[in-house]
Scaffold this active site. Sequence first.
Site, PDB file in Angstrom:
ATOM      1  CB  THR A 138      -0.902  -0.022   1.263  1.00  0.00           C
ATOM      2  OG1 THR A 138      -1.447   1.272   1.476  1.00  0.00           O
ATOM      3  CG2 THR A 138      -0.112  -0.393   2.513  1.00  0.00           C
ATOM      4  CG  ASP A 139      -1.144   4.951  -0.991  1.00  0.00           C
ATOM      5  OD1 ASP A 139      -1.662   4.317  -0.043  1.00  0.00           O
ATOM      6  OD2 ASP A 139      -1.761   5.817  -1.644  1.00  0.00           O
ATOM      7  CD  GLU A 140      -3.325   3.351   4.271  1.00  0.00           C
ATOM      8  OE1 GLU A 140      -3.222   3.334   5.495  1.00  0.00           O
ATOM      9  OE2 GLU A 140      -4.392   3.146   3.674  1.00  0.00           O
ATOM     10  CE1 TYR A 163      -3.112  -2.671   6.031  1.00  0.00           C
ATOM     11  CE2 TYR A 163      -3.060  -0.336   5.492  1.00  0.00           C
ATOM     12  CZ  TYR A 163      -3.124  -1.656   5.093  1.00  0.00           C
ATOM     13  OH  TYR A 163      -3.195  -1.975   3.751  1.00  0.00           O
ATOM     14  CE  LYS A 167       0.200  -4.612   3.166  1.00  0.00           C
ATOM     15  NZ  LYS A 167      -0.142  -5.973   2.661  1.00  0.00           N
TER      16      LYS A 167
HETATM   17  P1  NAD Z   1      -9.466  -7.543   3.011  1.00  0.00           P
HETATM   18  O1  NAD Z   1      -9.397  -7.250   4.475  1.00  0.00           O
HETATM   19  O2  NAD Z   1     -10.737  -7.289   2.277  1.00  0.00           O
HETATM   20  O3  NAD Z   1      -9.103  -9.092   2.761  1.00  0.00           O
HETATM   21  C1  NAD Z   1      -8.050  -9.742   3.429  1.00  0.00           C
HETATM   22  C2  NAD Z   1      -8.194 -11.244   3.181  1.00  0.00           C
HETATM   23  O4  NAD Z   1      -7.088 -11.912   3.823  1.00  0.00           O
HETATM   24  C3  NAD Z   1      -9.475 -11.853   3.773  1.00  0.00           C
HETATM   25  O5  NAD Z   1     -10.085 -12.720   2.842  1.00  0.00           O
HETATM   26  C4  NAD Z   1      -8.980 -12.618   4.999  1.00  0.00           C
HETATM   27  O6  NAD Z   1      -9.791 -13.734   5.319  1.00  0.00           O
HETATM   28  C5  NAD Z   1      -7.587 -13.030   4.545  1.00  0.00           C
HETATM   29  N1  NAD Z   1      -6.672 -13.315   5.666  1.00  0.00           N
HETATM   30  C6  NAD Z   1      -6.452 -12.533   6.753  1.00  0.00           C
HETATM   31  N2  NAD Z   1      -5.570 -13.134   7.580  1.00  0.00           N
HETATM   32  C7  NAD Z   1      -5.193 -14.293   6.983  1.00  0.00           C
HETATM   33  C8  NAD Z   1      -4.298 -15.347   7.336  1.00  0.00           C
HETATM   34  N3  NAD Z   1      -3.607 -15.301   8.483  1.00  0.00           N
HETATM   35  N4  NAD Z   1      -4.164 -16.385   6.487  1.00  0.00           N
HETATM   36  C9  NAD Z   1      -4.886 -16.449   5.335  1.00  0.00           C
HETATM   37  N5  NAD Z   1      -5.750 -15.486   4.958  1.00  0.00           N
HETATM   38  C10 NAD Z   1      -5.907 -14.421   5.770  1.00  0.00           C
HETATM   39  O7  NAD Z   1      -8.245  -6.750   2.373  1.00  0.00           O
HETATM   40  P2  NAD Z   1      -8.146  -6.016   0.955  1.00  0.00           P
HETATM   41  O8  NAD Z   1      -8.675  -4.642   1.079  1.00  0.00           O
HETATM   42  O9  NAD Z   1      -8.660  -6.924  -0.101  1.00  0.00           O
HETATM   43  O10 NAD Z   1      -6.561  -5.900   0.820  1.00  0.00           O
HETATM   44  C11 NAD Z   1      -5.790  -6.947   0.239  1.00  0.00           C
HETATM   45  C12 NAD Z   1      -4.324  -6.563   0.249  1.00  0.00           C
HETATM   46  O11 NAD Z   1      -4.132  -5.364  -0.498  1.00  0.00           O
HETATM   47  C13 NAD Z   1      -3.770  -6.282   1.662  1.00  0.00           C
HETATM   48  O12 NAD Z   1      -2.472  -6.810   1.721  1.00  0.00           O
HETATM   49  C14 NAD Z   1      -3.765  -4.763   1.746  1.00  0.00           C
HETATM   50  O13 NAD Z   1      -2.754  -4.319   2.617  1.00  0.00           O
HETATM   51  C15 NAD Z   1      -3.475  -4.390   0.309  1.00  0.00           C
HETATM   52  N6  NAD Z   1      -3.985  -3.075  -0.137  1.00  0.00           N
HETATM   53  C16 NAD Z   1      -5.292  -2.737   0.092  1.00  0.00           C
HETATM   54  C17 NAD Z   1      -5.772  -1.508  -0.392  1.00  0.00           C
HETATM   55  C18 NAD Z   1      -7.212  -1.111  -0.211  1.00  0.00           C
HETATM   56  O14 NAD Z   1      -7.590   0.008  -0.574  1.00  0.00           O
HETATM   57  N7  NAD Z   1      -8.083  -1.979   0.294  1.00  0.00           N
HETATM   58  C19 NAD Z   1      -4.905  -0.651  -1.087  1.00  0.00           C
HETATM   59  C20 NAD Z   1      -3.578  -1.052  -1.292  1.00  0.00           C
HETATM   60  C21 NAD Z   1      -3.141  -2.268  -0.823  1.00  0.00           C
HETATM   61  P1  TYD Z   2     -10.457   4.037   4.854  1.00  0.00           P
HETATM   62  O1  TYD Z   2     -11.475   3.589   3.851  1.00  0.00           O
HETATM   63  O2  TYD Z   2     -10.499   3.456   6.230  1.00  0.00           O
HETATM   64  O3  TYD Z   2      -9.030   3.817   4.163  1.00  0.00           O
HETATM   65  P2  TYD Z   2      -7.557   4.315   4.669  1.00  0.00           P
HETATM   66  O4  TYD Z   2      -7.625   4.778   6.061  1.00  0.00           O
HETATM   67  O5  TYD Z   2      -6.764   3.051   4.535  1.00  0.00           O
HETATM   68  O6  TYD Z   2      -7.147   5.395   3.701  1.00  0.00           O
HETATM   69  O7  TYD Z   2     -10.567   5.609   5.003  1.00  0.00           O
HETATM   70  C1  TYD Z   2     -10.423   6.481   3.906  1.00  0.00           C
HETATM   71  C2  TYD Z   2     -10.452   7.895   4.429  1.00  0.00           C
HETATM   72  O8  TYD Z   2     -11.763   8.166   4.949  1.00  0.00           O
HETATM   73  C3  TYD Z   2      -9.510   8.134   5.584  1.00  0.00           C
HETATM   74  O9  TYD Z   2      -8.969   9.461   5.471  1.00  0.00           O
HETATM   75  C4  TYD Z   2     -10.371   8.023   6.818  1.00  0.00           C
HETATM   76  C5  TYD Z   2     -11.718   8.528   6.335  1.00  0.00           C
HETATM   77  N1  TYD Z   2     -12.902   7.916   6.968  1.00  0.00           N
HETATM   78  C6  TYD Z   2     -13.925   8.726   7.470  1.00  0.00           C
HETATM   79  O10 TYD Z   2     -13.830   9.966   7.443  1.00  0.00           O
HETATM   80  N2  TYD Z   2     -15.005   8.133   8.027  1.00  0.00           N
HETATM   81  C7  TYD Z   2     -15.148   6.779   8.096  1.00  0.00           C
HETATM   82  O11 TYD Z   2     -16.167   6.277   8.635  1.00  0.00           O
HETATM   83  C8  TYD Z   2     -14.098   5.946   7.552  1.00  0.00           C
HETATM   84  C9  TYD Z   2     -14.209   4.451   7.621  1.00  0.00           C
HETATM   85  C10 TYD Z   2     -13.014   6.576   6.987  1.00  0.00           C
END
Ligand code: NAD
Ligand code: TYD
Length: 358
Positions: A138-140, A163, A167
Amino acid sequence: MPEHFTPRAILVTGGAGFIGSNFVNSFMAGNPGCRLVNLDVLTYAGNLENLKGVENNPSYRFVKGDICDGGLVARLLAEERIDAVVHFAAESHVDRSITGPEIFVRTNVLGTQILLEESRKHWQAKAVPEFRYLQVSTDEVYGSLGDTGFFTEETPLAPNSPYSASKAGADLLVRAYHETYGFPTLNTRCSNNYGPYHFPEKLIPLMIHNIMNKKPLPVYGDGLNVRDWLHVKDHSVAIECVLKKGAPGQVYNIGGNNEWRNIDIVNLVCDLLDAKLGRAPGENRGLITFVKDRPGHDRRYAIDASKMRRELSWEPSYTFERGIAETIDWYLANQEWVGKVTSGAYRDYYDRQYGVKP
Ligand code: NAD
Ligand code: TYD
């Protein structure tokens, strides 16, 4: 451009989550000759209903299991002759990491190290002619930007939440495995995703869900934090592109050049849903409630994805206008899915399909 790699059997971790399931669905549709094994422990965020379209495909196998189980990972790598690992599995929600960081370290740091170690041994045993390990990040990990500038692949890591720290720890292990063992790693760092199957604890699906149920819309702090949004299908295509064309040892930033202040996104979703739900213009905005800020809340994320464009010829295909409209339509059409993931009822589906308790 680096040489083209064609995977024959890929191990996807976390393939029942938001991005993982979108990736599995699109990868299986586009790569019919490739075996795909999905290893997911099914936490609250994992949902097999996301994968109904592939579950009867003979090239697909689901394994309920933990990435921290090194024996299981080693067995799957060997018996399926895996030549690529795409690692999504993680604890992914910043707010949860603030109230309970330990599971983030276990899954995201230790889980990644175990997966790296078993994959390295499998690769060093020359079980397959070529191998790739792709870490989805992630960019975070870069921390927070001020009003200007972008994260590049050279930006130092400066994570601010448990988090993002977990990562970043995983990314550093990936780097170390490449530097120490020459292990063929790839590391992607993507901006915020949106789209179908997004768990309604994250900003966009939470707002849609609450608007539909006429519940308050919690906006943290002043609502002026900025996120850079990319459609999950564009992210899936980007990951496939890095897997096939990326150079081992490299980091690739992925993003859509699509910055929005939180309050503007919330207003937009409110207005689109006023029209779609037949409510009076402005009615949904009345639900917006400013709440206490998230501790350590990063102010702005913005990705420079020019390396992806320049070196791998990738670019996003969704405009935000189309992507957000389609996403809202998807949630309107899939209320049952939302009801099940929020109540945990989808676990019954697992019982019916596999005859065991998760
Ligand atoms: P999510 O929380 O929706 O899904 C995570 C999945 O991992 C779930 O299916 C969960 O059951 C599984 N999991 C958790 N712990 C596990 C373990 N110990 N063993 C096996 N499986 C396990 O997450 P997401 O939003 O789909 O993100 C997926 C990946 O992409 C993550 O690594 C996250 O850091 C990265 N990412 C997410 C975003 C975003 O905007 N959501 C952006 C950039 C990167
Ligand atoms: P989120 O979807 O949790 O992603 P991330 O924190 O990984 O960027 O949140 C996106 C942005 O929205 C973040 O700046 C936090 C804000 N946010 C709210 O203002 N209210 C909410 O209820 C949530 C879940 C997020």
